[in-house]
Motif scaffolding. Structure first.
Motif, PDB file in Angstrom:
ATOM      1  N   HIS A 200      -2.748  -6.136 -19.039  1.00 45.22           N
ATOM      2  CA  HIS A 200      -2.490  -6.526 -17.657  1.00 45.22           C
ATOM      3  C   HIS A 200      -1.846  -5.364 -16.906  1.00 45.22           C
ATOM      4  O   HIS A 200      -1.308  -4.434 -17.507  1.00 45.22           O
ATOM      5  N   ASN A 201      -1.878  -5.450 -15.565  1.00 46.20           N
ATOM      6  CA  ASN A 201      -1.100  -4.528 -14.745  1.00 46.20           C
ATOM      7  C   ASN A 201       0.350  -4.992 -14.729  1.00 46.20           C
ATOM      8  O   ASN A 201       0.621  -6.204 -14.655  1.00 46.20           O
TER       9      ASN A 201
ATOM     10  N   GLN B  52      -4.752 -10.482 -15.738  1.00 44.31           N
ATOM     11  CA  GLN B  52      -6.158 -10.095 -15.674  1.00 44.31           C
ATOM     12  C   GLN B  52      -7.101 -11.190 -16.192  1.00 44.31           C
ATOM     13  O   GLN B  52      -8.221 -11.317 -15.744  1.00 44.31           O
TER      14      GLN B  52
ATOM     15  N   ASN C 184       0.682  -8.630 -13.297  1.00 46.53           N
ATOM     16  CA  ASN C 184      -0.528  -9.021 -12.568  1.00 46.53           C
ATOM     17  C   ASN C 184      -1.581  -9.435 -13.601  1.00 46.53           C
ATOM     18  O   ASN C 184      -2.157  -8.609 -14.294  1.00 46.53           O
TER      19      ASN C 184
ATOM     20  N   GLU D  54       0.824  -1.202   0.000  1.00 42.82           N
ATOM     21  CA  GLU D  54       0.000   0.000   0.000  1.00 42.82           C
ATOM     22  C   GLU D  54       0.861   1.256   0.000  1.00 42.82           C
ATOM     23  O   GLU D  54       0.557   2.233  -0.691  1.00 42.82           O
TER      24      GLU D  54
ATOM     25  N   GLN E   4      -0.846  -1.925  -6.328  1.00 42.89           N
ATOM     26  CA  GLN E   4      -2.198  -2.457  -6.199  1.00 42.89           C
ATOM     27  C   GLN E   4      -2.396  -3.598  -7.199  1.00 42.89           C
ATOM     28  O   GLN E   4      -2.326  -3.391  -8.417  1.00 42.89           O
ATOM     29  N   PHE E   5      -2.612  -4.798  -6.667  1.00 41.09           N
ATOM     30  CA  PHE E   5      -2.820  -5.978  -7.507  1.00 41.09           C
ATOM     31  C   PHE E   5      -4.320  -6.248  -7.594  1.00 41.09           C
ATOM     32  O   PHE E   5      -4.980  -6.472  -6.574  1.00 41.09           O
ATOM     33  N   GLU E   6      -4.855  -6.240  -8.822  1.00 43.45           N
ATOM     34  CA  GLU E   6      -6.298  -6.433  -9.013  1.00 43.45           C
ATOM     35  C   GLU E   6      -6.699  -7.902  -8.965  1.00 43.45           C
ATOM     36  O   GLU E   6      -7.855  -8.221  -8.701  1.00 43.45           O
ATOM     37  N   THR E   7      -5.763  -8.782  -9.272  1.00 48.19           N
ATOM     38  CA  THR E   7      -6.042 -10.224  -9.207  1.00 48.19           C
ATOM     39  C   THR E   7      -4.940 -10.887  -8.393  1.00 48.19           C
ATOM     40  O   THR E   7      -3.942 -10.255  -8.004  1.00 48.19           O
ATOM     41  N   ASN E   8      -5.084 -12.189  -8.181  1.00 53.30           N
ATOM     42  CA  ASN E   8      -4.112 -12.945  -7.384  1.00 53.30           C
ATOM     43  C   ASN E   8      -3.334 -13.923  -8.267  1.00 53.30           C
ATOM     44  O   ASN E   8      -2.986 -15.024  -7.838  1.00 53.30           O
TER      45      ASN E   8
END
Length: 758
Positions: A444-445, A462, A460, A388, A393-397
């Protein structure tokens, strides 16, 4: 400090006020021009309607004249010699009836008569009269003499509209139409000029000005409306198509518009006084001037009011910031300069502070990402707080790692004066990072950092489709590599990990990408290596005997493209499914080399051109450091061998062609000359020899032999007195009929006609 801002605001408002004034002036001028153009276009439109109306009537008269000229009654009457017998009188009455019917069919026609040149009389729609009575009846007192009228009747006409006099507009056609130059009569169709003038006079243009019809020489034929001083108009300005011009006429400015008729070459002209539509322009101008005055009065007062109102907030801001400005206030000319100095000083201080903070933040973030990739960060709440704080910030795992190894980049700085190696490397990292982040960021991120001299990209993921996502990552890596290598000359080797389902899998992804990157020593640099490719080891080599035989055959026949495709297929098949170890890779390459050398064993010992290439190949192979370099040397040697075979094959084809053509020319007289004979002579099978002749000559064996025999026959017919039968035997034909048929096929005539010179 002067109150220059107040004056600036006042001038700005007054300038804005000038905008509608200028626009109004432009609209006024454009409206005047538009109104004038509309009037001119309206005049032309009315003239075109008049032209279309009269052209249709004149076309009908021409059509009627042609029908009369082709009427059997007219043709019979004109061509007869005796006009005194009873039958001739009956024919005259019949002709009068026909002329009357034709005249009644068109309201523009006054009368019709046919003037007989040799007999000097005319037949009208009601009677038959001698020429003097005919003249008095139709043309006397119309500005033309008997002599002029008689001369005009003797001329030849091809369906022309003629103005015999000022009031006589007629259509004239010489009869019979089949022989105009030796015509015996003249058809005269007299037009109703009063009716035509009435048609023109009813036009609005004729009521406010004048309308004229001019002939092809710009001479007036008909005038309606104002006729006084018509001769003052400069008709020479009238062109062949259509147009408009202005001039002085009868002490007034007039606009002359004209259109031309393709039917008879006449021009339709209108003359309209300019004052007719200038009154509307004057009224429009008055309205515009009144509008301008209102704009100036109301707008000026409003500008002063708004200037005072807008200046007060600026004055209050100046009073507030003046004590805080560090610059010399004496050099500041106006309020805006003061505010600008304050804002510039404040912004510069803020930018310096932000840059320092951002630089520190980027360094800390990069170190954190490097430790995250190597698995050297704490898990749990501490990891969440760190993510943080660094805005990760990861939108998925789901995660994957792309690792870029930078190779040679010297061509990028070849023409640069900067020799600082560290700065060059930083610039290269900047290029690679920005391009790759943009490509990956489309789907993707992505987060990047530098690890052990390499650039790592934490992706990361998507999408949910793992197979498709892996393919997407490979395609993104290919696109990034293509752009960076082609445009910036930076060599890249890229390792791609598998996809891992949690944060704890990120270090495993980094290890997989690193392991994939190390495989570049097997397949060479500048490659894209997914971990998926190297995690399945391969324990056997694919090298079937059939493929080896095909490769040998391609080399023996000199087919480089096919041979290269076979080699490429073997390499791709061995490396596409699982990991090919270094030992198996070397074995594959040396198997290929052995096959190529085996294919060259059938060459004659004295042909030592390839021996040098063989020794050079072996020397180069011992110096190769990767499979890619070995493959390149194999292709070079393969090209040399195939080019050598191909050159020998072309030399053989050239010799065979010369021998075959020479043999055919020497044996043209032999009736048994055939493909079979040639195949036995040169020890080549007949089908191959047929295709060979077709390829080399562009025609079949039979066509070539027949053409050569025909050429020999032509030579014998020109140089000897031999008969056709003797020549037939000398050129190899079995009988004269076959010879004549073949000769005519290729020459278009028979041998006898050729000998006669026909």
């Amino acid at each position: 400090m002067k109150r220059s801002v107040y004056l600036f605001l006042l001038y700005s408002n007054l300038t804005i006020l000038c905008i509608p004034i200028v626009i109004t002036m432009l609209v006024l001028f454009q409206s005047q021009h538009l109104l004038s153009s509309e009037v001119i276009n309206s005049n032309k439109a009315q003239l075109n309607l008049l032209k279309q109306s009269l052209d249709n009537q004149f076309k009908d008269i021409k059509t009627m004249g042609l029908q009369l000229s082709l009427d059997p009654k007219v043709i019979k009457y004109v061509n007869q010699e005796d006009f005194k017998n009873p039958q001739a009188r009956m024919d005259t009455l019949d002709l009068i009836s026909s002329l009357h019917s034709y005249a009644a069919s068109n309201g523009v026609i006054n009368d019709i008569y046919i003037y007989m040149k040799n007999q000097h009389f005319g037949v009208t729609t009601s009677t038959m009269n001698q020429d003097d009575l005919l003249f008095k009846l139709f043309h006397e007192n119309k500005g033309i003499t008997m002599k002029q009228w008689s001369d005009s009747m003797e001329k030849a006409y091809f369906g022309n509209f003629v103005q015999l006099s000022r009031d006589d507009l007629v259509f004239m056609q010489s009869l019979p139409i089949q022989d105009i130059n030796e015509s015996k009569a003249t058809l005269v169709v007299m037009l109703n000029t009063d009716r035509l003038k009435a048609t023109i006079s009813n036009m609005q243009l004729a009521k406010i000005g004048s309308v004229l019809i001019l002939d092809s020489n710009n001479n007036p034929i008909m005038i309606a409306g104002e006729t006084e001083h018509i001769s003052d108009i400069e008709f020479r300005q009238i062109g062949p198509a259509e147009g408009t011009f202005s001039q002085r006429w009868n002490n007034n400015e007039v606009t002359v518009s004209y259109v031309s008729s393709l039917e008879n070459g006449w021009k339709y002209v209108s003359i309209v006084p300019t004052k007719v539509y200038s009154a509307k322009v004057s009224q429009l101008r008055s309205w515009m001037v009144a509008s301008l005055l209102m704009c100036i009065i109301i707008g000026g007062a409003l500008s002063i009011y708004l200037t005072r109102r807008h200046y007060m907030p600026i004055r209050r801001m100046v009073d507030m910031v003046s004590p805080k400005v560090k610059s010399n206030l004496e050099g500041i000319k106006n309020e805006f300069s003061l505010l600008q100095s304050f804002m510039s000083e404040n912004a510069a201080s803020q930018d310096t502070m932000n840059r320092t903070i951002q630089k520190q933040q980027n360094v800390l973030r990069s170190h954190f990402l490097a430790r995250l990739l190597k698995g050297r960060v704490e898990s749990g709440s501490a990891l969440s707080q760190a993510l943080e704080s660094f805005e990760l910030q990861f939108e998925t795992n789901r995660f994957a790692v792309l690792l870029f190894h930078i190779g040679d980049y010297e061509p990028l700085f070849r023409d640069s004066r900067q020799q600082d190696a560290e700065s060059n490397l930083q610039f290269v990292h900047y290029i690679v990072t920005n391009i790759t982040e943009e490509l990956i960021g489309r789907k993707h991120n992505v987060f990047s950092t530098e690890v052990d001299g390499m650039i790592a990209f934490l992706v990361n993921i998507q999408g949910e489709d793992e197979v498709q996502t892996k393919q997407d990552l490979i395609e993104i890596a290919q696109e990034a590599q293509t752009i960076i290598q082609n445009k910036f000359y930076i060599q890249l080797t890229i390792g791609i990990s598998d996809i891992h389902p949690s944060l704890t899998g990120i270090p495993f992804g980094f290890e997989e990408a690193l392991e994939a990157l190390e495989y570049k020593f097997v397949i060479g640099p500048s490659q894209i290596i997914p971990f998926e490719r190297i995690k399945r080891p391969k324990n056997e080599l694919y090298y079937p005997l059939d493929t080896e035989r095909q490769l040998i055959n391609h080399i023996k026949t000199g087919h480089y493209e096919e041979a290269m495709e076979a080699v490429s297929e073997l390499i791709v098949t061995n490396v596409s499914d699982g990991t090919l170890s270094l030992q198996l890779g070397k074995l594959l390459m040396f198997e290929l080399i052995g096959t190529i050398l085996k294919a060259t064993e059938h060459f004659q010992p004295e042909q030592h051109e390839l021996m040098i290439e063989k020794h050079a190949l072996i020397k180069q192979l011992t110096q190769c450091e990767s499979f890619a370099e070995i493959e390149e040397e194999i292709y070079k040697f393969l090209k040399t061998v195939c080019d050598y075979v191909d050159s020998k094959k072309k030399s053989h084809n050239t010799n065979l062609k010369d021998q075959v053509l020479s043999y055919i020319d020497e044996n043209l007289a032999d009736m048994d000359l055939s493909l079979t004979m040639l195949s036995l002579k040169f020890e080549v099978n007949a089908p191959y020899l047929s295709r060979f002749i077709k390829e080399q000559l562009g025609e079949t064996f039979i066509d070539y032999v027949n053409k050569q025999r025909v050429q020999l026959a032509k030579k014998l017919m020109l140089e000897t007195d031999n008969t056709i039968a003797e020549i037939t035997e000398k050129v190899g034909f079995t009988n004269s009929n076959s010879f004549i048929r073949v000769f005519k096929r290729y020459e278009g005539i028979t041998p006898g006609q050729f000998r006669k010179g026909e």
